[in-house]
Design a protein around this motif. Structure first.
Motif, PDB file in Angstrom:
ATOM      1  N   GLU A   6       0.826  -1.199   0.000  1.00 40.65           N
ATOM      2  CA  GLU A   6       0.000   0.000   0.000  1.00 40.65           C
ATOM      3  C   GLU A   6       0.865   1.257   0.000  1.00 40.65           C
ATOM      4  OE1 GLU A   6      -2.775  -0.442   3.221  1.00 40.65           O
ATOM      5  OE2 GLU A   6      -3.896  -1.933   2.070  1.00 40.65           O
ATOM      6  N   LYS A   7       1.954   1.179   0.787  1.00 43.66           N
ATOM      7  CA  LYS A   7       2.858   2.318   0.862  1.00 43.66           C
ATOM      8  C   LYS A   7       3.435   2.628  -0.531  1.00 43.66           C
ATOM      9  CE  LYS A   7       6.664   3.348   3.732  1.00 43.66           C
ATOM     10  NZ  LYS A   7       7.624   2.711   4.652  1.00 43.66           N
ATOM     11  N   VAL A   8       3.830   1.520  -1.210  1.00 33.83           N
ATOM     12  CA  VAL A   8       4.429   1.694  -2.536  1.00 33.83           C
ATOM     13  C   VAL A   8       3.426   2.291  -3.516  1.00 33.83           C
ATOM     14  CG1 VAL A   8       5.323   0.473  -4.547  1.00 33.83           C
ATOM     15  CG2 VAL A   8       6.207  -0.047  -2.277  1.00 33.83           C
ATOM     16  N   THR A   9       2.192   1.704  -3.563  1.00 34.03           N
ATOM     17  CA  THR A   9       1.215   2.227  -4.521  1.00 34.03           C
ATOM     18  C   THR A   9       0.847   3.660  -4.156  1.00 34.03           C
ATOM     19  OG1 THR A   9      -0.427   1.024  -3.246  1.00 34.03           O
ATOM     20  CG2 THR A   9       0.125   0.146  -5.431  1.00 34.03           C
ATOM     21  N   GLY A  10       0.758   3.937  -2.831  1.00 33.71           N
ATOM     22  CA  GLY A  10       0.489   5.302  -2.396  1.00 33.71           C
ATOM     23  C   GLY A  10       1.585   6.234  -2.866  1.00 33.71           C
ATOM     24  N   GLY A  11       2.834   5.764  -2.741  1.00 34.86           N
ATOM     25  CA  GLY A  11       3.984   6.550  -3.189  1.00 34.86           C
ATOM     26  C   GLY A  11       3.904   6.842  -4.665  1.00 34.86           C
ATOM     27  N   ILE A  12       3.525   5.841  -5.436  1.00 36.57           N
ATOM     28  CA  ILE A  12       3.420   6.041  -6.882  1.00 36.57           C
ATOM     29  C   ILE A  12       2.325   7.043  -7.206  1.00 36.57           C
ATOM     30  CG2 ILE A  12       2.618   4.923  -9.004  1.00 36.57           C
ATOM     31  CD1 ILE A  12       4.354   2.631  -8.392  1.00 36.57           C
ATOM     32  N   ARG A  13       1.228   6.930  -6.463  1.00 40.64           N
ATOM     33  CA  ARG A  13       0.120   7.846  -6.714  1.00 40.64           C
ATOM     34  C   ARG A  13       0.571   9.293  -6.463  1.00 40.64           C
ATOM     35  NH1 ARG A  13      -4.574   5.249  -3.929  1.00 40.64           N
ATOM     36  NH2 ARG A  13      -4.183   3.574  -5.392  1.00 40.64           N
ATOM     37  N   ALA A  14       1.285   9.484  -5.350  1.00 41.65           N
ATOM     38  CA  ALA A  14       1.770  10.830  -5.029  1.00 41.65           C
ATOM     39  C   ALA A  14       2.732  11.315  -6.111  1.00 41.65           C
ATOM     40  CB  ALA A  14       2.465  10.826  -3.674  1.00 41.65           C
ATOM     41  N   ARG A  15       3.613  10.424  -6.539  1.00 32.17           N
ATOM     42  CA  ARG A  15       4.574  10.815  -7.582  1.00 32.17           C
ATOM     43  C   ARG A  15       3.853  11.152  -8.874  1.00 32.17           C
ATOM     44  NH1 ARG A  15       8.303   6.429  -8.812  1.00 32.17           N
ATOM     45  NH2 ARG A  15       8.899   7.823 -10.464  1.00 32.17           N
ATOM     46  N   ARG A  16       2.789  10.392  -9.152  1.00 33.47           N
ATOM     47  CA  ARG A  16       2.047  10.641 -10.390  1.00 33.47           C
ATOM     48  C   ARG A  16       1.410  12.033 -10.358  1.00 33.47           C
ATOM     49  NH1 ARG A  16      -1.726   6.060 -11.012  1.00 33.47           N
ATOM     50  NH2 ARG A  16       0.123   4.864 -11.535  1.00 33.47           N
ATOM     51  N   VAL A  17       0.873  12.393  -9.193  1.00 31.98           N
ATOM     52  CA  VAL A  17       0.258  13.721  -9.050  1.00 31.98           C
ATOM     53  C   VAL A  17       1.319  14.811  -9.256  1.00 31.98           C
ATOM     54  CG1 VAL A  17      -0.861  15.310  -7.440  1.00 31.98           C
ATOM     55  CG2 VAL A  17      -1.601  12.920  -7.556  1.00 31.98           C
ATOM     56  N   VAL A  18       2.461  14.643  -8.577  1.00 36.02           N
ATOM     57  CA  VAL A  18       3.535  15.627  -8.721  1.00 36.02           C
ATOM     58  C   VAL A  18       3.962  15.740 -10.180  1.00 36.02           C
ATOM     59  CG1 VAL A  18       5.934  16.161  -8.131  1.00 36.02           C
ATOM     60  CG2 VAL A  18       4.372  15.323  -6.367  1.00 36.02           C
ATOM     61  N   ALA A  19       4.175  14.588 -10.827  1.00 41.67           N
ATOM     62  CA  ALA A  19       4.626  14.583 -12.223  1.00 41.67           C
ATOM     63  C   ALA A  19       3.624  15.305 -13.115  1.00 41.67           C
ATOM     64  CB  ALA A  19       4.827  13.147 -12.702  1.00 41.67           C
ATOM     65  N   ASN A  20       2.332  15.030 -12.892  1.00 41.74           N
ATOM     66  CA  ASN A  20       1.321  15.670 -13.735  1.00 41.74           C
ATOM     67  C   ASN A  20       1.286  17.179 -13.525  1.00 41.74           C
ATOM     68  OD1 ASN A  20      -0.082  13.817 -15.510  1.00 41.74           O
ATOM     69  ND2 ASN A  20      -0.628  12.724 -13.643  1.00 41.74           N
ATOM     70  N   ILE A  21       1.414  17.601 -12.269  1.00 42.72           N
ATOM     71  CA  ILE A  21       1.392  19.055 -12.000  1.00 42.72           C
ATOM     72  C   ILE A  21       2.583  19.728 -12.686  1.00 42.72           C
ATOM     73  CG2 ILE A  21       1.652  20.822 -10.194  1.00 42.72           C
ATOM     74  CD1 ILE A  21       0.069  18.928  -8.336  1.00 42.72           C
ATOM     75  N   VAL A  22       3.783  19.152 -12.503  1.00 40.99           N
ATOM     76  CA  VAL A  22       4.986  19.745 -13.108  1.00 40.99           C
ATOM     77  C   VAL A  22       4.844  19.771 -14.627  1.00 40.99           C
ATOM     78  CG1 VAL A  22       7.464  19.445 -13.464  1.00 40.99           C
ATOM     79  CG2 VAL A  22       6.483  19.117 -11.195  1.00 40.99           C
ATOM     80  N   LEU A  23       4.352  18.675 -15.206  1.00 38.14           N
ATOM     81  CA  LEU A  23       4.229  18.606 -16.664  1.00 38.14           C
ATOM     82  C   LEU A  23       3.222  19.618 -17.199  1.00 38.14           C
ATOM     83  CD1 LEU A  23       4.612  14.796 -17.138  1.00 38.14           C
ATOM     84  CD2 LEU A  23       5.851  16.519 -18.435  1.00 38.14           C
ATOM     85  N   VAL A  24       2.125  19.794 -16.482  1.00 36.86           N
ATOM     86  CA  VAL A  24       1.136  20.789 -16.926  1.00 36.86           C
ATOM     87  C   VAL A  24       1.767  22.185 -16.899  1.00 36.86           C
ATOM     88  CG1 VAL A  24      -1.010  21.955 -16.282  1.00 36.86           C
ATOM     89  CG2 VAL A  24      -0.923  19.462 -16.361  1.00 36.86           C
ATOM     90  N   LEU A  25       2.533  22.465 -15.824  1.00 37.17           N
ATOM     91  CA  LEU A  25       3.180  23.778 -15.736  1.00 37.17           C
ATOM     92  C   LEU A  25       4.182  23.976 -16.880  1.00 37.17           C
ATOM     93  CD1 LEU A  25       3.791  24.137 -11.881  1.00 37.17           C
ATOM     94  CD2 LEU A  25       2.146  25.361 -13.300  1.00 37.17           C
ATOM     95  N   ILE A  26       4.952  22.936 -17.172  1.00 39.05           N
ATOM     96  CA  ILE A  26       5.935  23.048 -18.254  1.00 39.05           C
ATOM     97  C   ILE A  26       5.227  23.245 -19.599  1.00 39.05           C
ATOM     98  CG2 ILE A  26       7.643  21.725 -19.577  1.00 39.05           C
ATOM     99  CD1 ILE A  26       8.730  20.731 -16.919  1.00 39.05           C
ATOM    100  N   CYS A  27       4.126  22.524 -19.805  1.00 39.24           N
ATOM    101  CA  CYS A  27       3.372  22.684 -21.050  1.00 39.24           C
ATOM    102  C   CYS A  27       2.828  24.118 -21.158  1.00 39.24           C
ATOM    103  CB  CYS A  27       2.231  21.681 -21.125  1.00 39.24           C
ATOM    104  SG  CYS A  27       2.816  20.013 -21.471  1.00 39.24           S
ATOM    105  N   LEU A  28       2.355  24.665 -20.020  1.00 41.06           N
ATOM    106  CA  LEU A  28       1.870  26.051 -20.038  1.00 41.06           C
ATOM    107  C   LEU A  28       3.005  27.000 -20.424  1.00 41.06           C
ATOM    108  CD1 LEU A  28      -0.491  26.250 -16.924  1.00 41.06           C
ATOM    109  CD2 LEU A  28      -1.106  26.338 -19.344  1.00 41.06           C
ATOM    110  N   LEU A  29       4.207  26.715 -19.892  1.00 40.41           N
ATOM    111  CA  LEU A  29       5.368  27.548 -20.216  1.00 40.41           C
ATOM    112  C   LEU A  29       5.656  27.504 -21.724  1.00 40.41           C
ATOM    113  CD1 LEU A  29       7.678  29.206 -18.809  1.00 40.41           C
ATOM    114  CD2 LEU A  29       9.048  27.135 -18.963  1.00 40.41           C
ATOM    115  N   CYS A  30       5.383  26.355 -22.352  1.00 45.45           N
ATOM    116  CA  CYS A  30       5.599  26.233 -23.804  1.00 45.45           C
ATOM    117  C   CYS A  30       4.521  26.954 -24.592  1.00 45.45           C
ATOM    118  CB  CYS A  30       5.587  24.762 -24.228  1.00 45.45           C
ATOM    119  SG  CYS A  30       7.038  23.859 -23.721  1.00 45.45           S
TER     120      CYS A  30
END
Lengths: 306, 295
Positions: B14-38
């Motif tokens: 559960e910890k691992v899947t939770g960790g992945i979920r958190a990482r996925r959220v972070v990755a998506n936020i950063v990627l959306v911001l980078i796309c906006l910058l483009c």
């Protein structure tokens, strides 16, 4: 039997030469002859003076001596290098991060395809139009300053003059290079990361490695050859930096010659009144630098196949 | 004991899947911001191209478009000092001609190396690889001189014909053939009595369509965006391409210009490429990695 077959194969194989004729004839006329004459002119004192030409008079290596004893070559080399570094550091950092995310099978980013399309887009935009856009947006009277004033970051009526300061002008050039190239680098690095043996990641997971550890201990070391390729090809591209600073500063390299690149220097010698001697010598210098860098790329990319 | 272990494992999972979920959220936020910058620059371009001259001269920042888009377009089209239609036509002719010649002859050259065995094959192949990284700028001086001598200055010939010898496109085609073009097909065509040149045109070329499409786009865009060489070759007003007109706009005292027209001009220069790219992006992004070194 084998004799007959061999004879037949040879008769087909002459087509190999025939099909290569257009390539080599074109290359000879449009590339090789100009390259050789460019180098040849580097040994002459020869320039256009209005409608009349001065020279050509044989000059030995005096053009080279003038080039290396003068301050301009060093200054413009440093300008080019600094602006390349300003763009390249964020470029490689962001590309490594995004490449790792895109190639991570467990992360499963649903919109990965859309992200890739968007980050690659700036690479295809006309650099001169993009620079003109940045020039208008970052103008004293442009919308970026309008926003800074509206947010009270700069006082009303006192815009931040981006093109007056060395650091902000160079940073804008570097930033544009970053925007235009990080998508390309991300895709190259991602392809490299996908080529890494997945069982290594599985083993690391079993051993309880964190994503950060996996990145520094597995991904990065195994990515070294393609990283070297990315750094050197980017440096070769950086040496050719021209459109962005040329349009942004209207060819003047303002402020105080701090954004003039090597190719802008070359362009100053070959557009308008051509200086064949200086231009030729400068071309040879650029050729040698690019050649050395290319040999490194060639070494690195053939090494892996051994 | 066994139960404890199982529970521990379940918790870890559960910890691992939770960790992945958190990482996925972070990755998506950063990627959306980078796309906006483009994308923000193109959004600002569109907004400003739709504002009136008077509004733009106030230098304020706007989030929503104005209603001068078509007015600016009309004014630009009827601007006598900027030959934009002519420039666009010139750009299309040069880029189109370059894309056709470059892809056809690069495929032909790659086929020569791929399908035949001849004495100098290794030498010629290595030679093409070696000249791949030589920038066109280093031979530009001799190039202009030669074009003057043969009276090709201010014509489209020196901008189109050289693309017959394009080492990068050649290399891409060669890589593609290595992975997709079996030599047995060529041999089968020979048995059927097809000549070598005809085999290339009727069998090899159609099989190379995906690679040709990708490279045609890259070559077209590269030529469309090219500023350095055309600026040295094209001198008369009616021959200028879009990047040269943009540079001209920059060198004019642009404050005297209607800024709405300036933004519209930039928009028209980059808009065609964006449309083609979005329509064909699937092939383009996939094609980028293929042309590089084998990862």
């Amino acid at each position: 039997m084998s004799q007959v077959k061999k004879g037949k194969v040879v008769s087909f194989n002459k087509w190999g030469y025939i099909f290569l004729i257009p390539f080599f004839v074109t290359y000879l006329f449009f590339q090789l002859v100009p390259l050789v004459t460019t180098f040849y002119y580097g040994f002459f004192e020869y320039y256009e003076k209005g409608i009349k030409d001065y020279g050509p008079y044989f000059y030995g290596i005096k053009n080279y001596i003038a080039l290396f004893s003068g301050k301009l070559l060093l200054k413009y080399s440093l300008n080019t290098l600094i602006m390349w570094i300003i763009g390249f550091i964020p470029q490689i950092a962001v590309s490594l991060l995004l490449g790792a995310w895109f190639s991570d099978a467990r992360l499963r980013l649903k919109a990965a395809a859309v992200y890739k399309v968007i980050i690659y887009l700036p690479n295809l935009i006309m650099a001169s139009a993009f620079s003109m856009l940045f020039f208008t947006l970052f103008d004293d009277n442009g919308p970026v300053n309008g926003l800074l004033m509206a947010l009270n970051i700069v006082p009303e009526g006192e815009p931040f003059r981006f093109f007056r300061y060395t650091l902000s002008s160079r940073s804008l050039v570097g930033f544009m290079n970053f925007l235009m190239w990080f998508g390309n680098t991300t895709i190259l690095l991602m392809a490299g990361m996908l080529g890494i043996d997945q069982s290594l990641y599985e083993a690391a997971e079993v051993d309880g490695a964190t994503p950060t550890q996996v990145f520094w201990r597995i991904t990065l070391p195994l990515l070294r050859p393609i990283l070297v390729y990315v750094v050197i090809t980017s440096l070769i591209g950086g040496l050719q930096m021209f459109d962005v600073p040329q349009i942004l500063t209207n060819g003047a390299g303002t402020p105080a010659d701090s954004t003039t690149t090597l190719i802008m220097f070359l362009n100053n010698n070959i557009s308008g009144n051509v200086n064949y001697g200086v231009g030729g010598a400068l071309s040879v210098v650029l050729f040698i630098i690019t050649g050395v860098l290319s040999m490194i790329v060639y070494k690195v990319s053939t090494q892996k196949e051994d | 004991m066994g139960k404890d272990n199982a529970m521990q494992l379940q918790m870890d999972k559960e910890k691992v899947t939770g960790g992945i979920r958190a990482r996925r959220v972070v990755a998506n936020i950063v990627l959306v911001l980078i796309c906006l910058l483009c994308l923000i620059w193109f959004y600002l371009l569109f907004i400003n191209a739709s504002r009136s001259r008077a509004d733009l001269s106030m230098g304020s920042f706007r989030v929503l478009p104005g209603n001068y888009f078509f007015k600016n377009f009309y004014n630009l089209m009827h601007n006598s000092s900027l030959t934009i239609w002519r420039g666009m036509l010139n750009s299309i002719i040069i880029s189109g001609g370059t894309a056709v010649l470059c892809t056809y002859f690069s495929t032909l050259s790659a086929y020569a190396i791929h399908a035949y065995d001849f004495k100098l094959k290794g030498v010629l192949f290595t030679f093409i690889l070696l000249i791949m990284t030589i920038p066109t700028q280093v031979s530009a001086l001799g190039f202009i001189k030669l074009m003057r001598v043969v009276h090709l200055t201010d014509t489209f010939v020196p901008l189109i014909l050289p693309s017959i010898a394009a080492p990068v496109t050649f290399f891409y085609m060669k890589q593609y053939m290595d992975s997709t073009l079996p030599i047995q097909i060529v041999e089968a065509a020979r048995i059927d009595g097809s000549g070598e040149f005809r085999t290339f045109n009727t069998i090899v070329l159609p099989m190379m369509k995906p690679a040709i499409a990708v490279q045609a786009i890259f070559t077209f865009v590269g030529s469309w965006n090219n500023y350095f060489t055309p600026a040295l070759i094209l001198k008369s007003e009616e021959n200028k391409t879009l990047p040269i007109l943009i540079a001209k706009l920059r060198s004019a005292d642009f404050l005297k210009f209607d800024m709405g027209q300036v933004y519209m001009m930039i928009l028209l220069s980059i808009f065609p490429v964006i449309v083609v790219y979005l329509a064909l992006s699937k092939f383009i992004v996939g094609g980028v990695a293929l042309g590089s070194v084998k990862g």
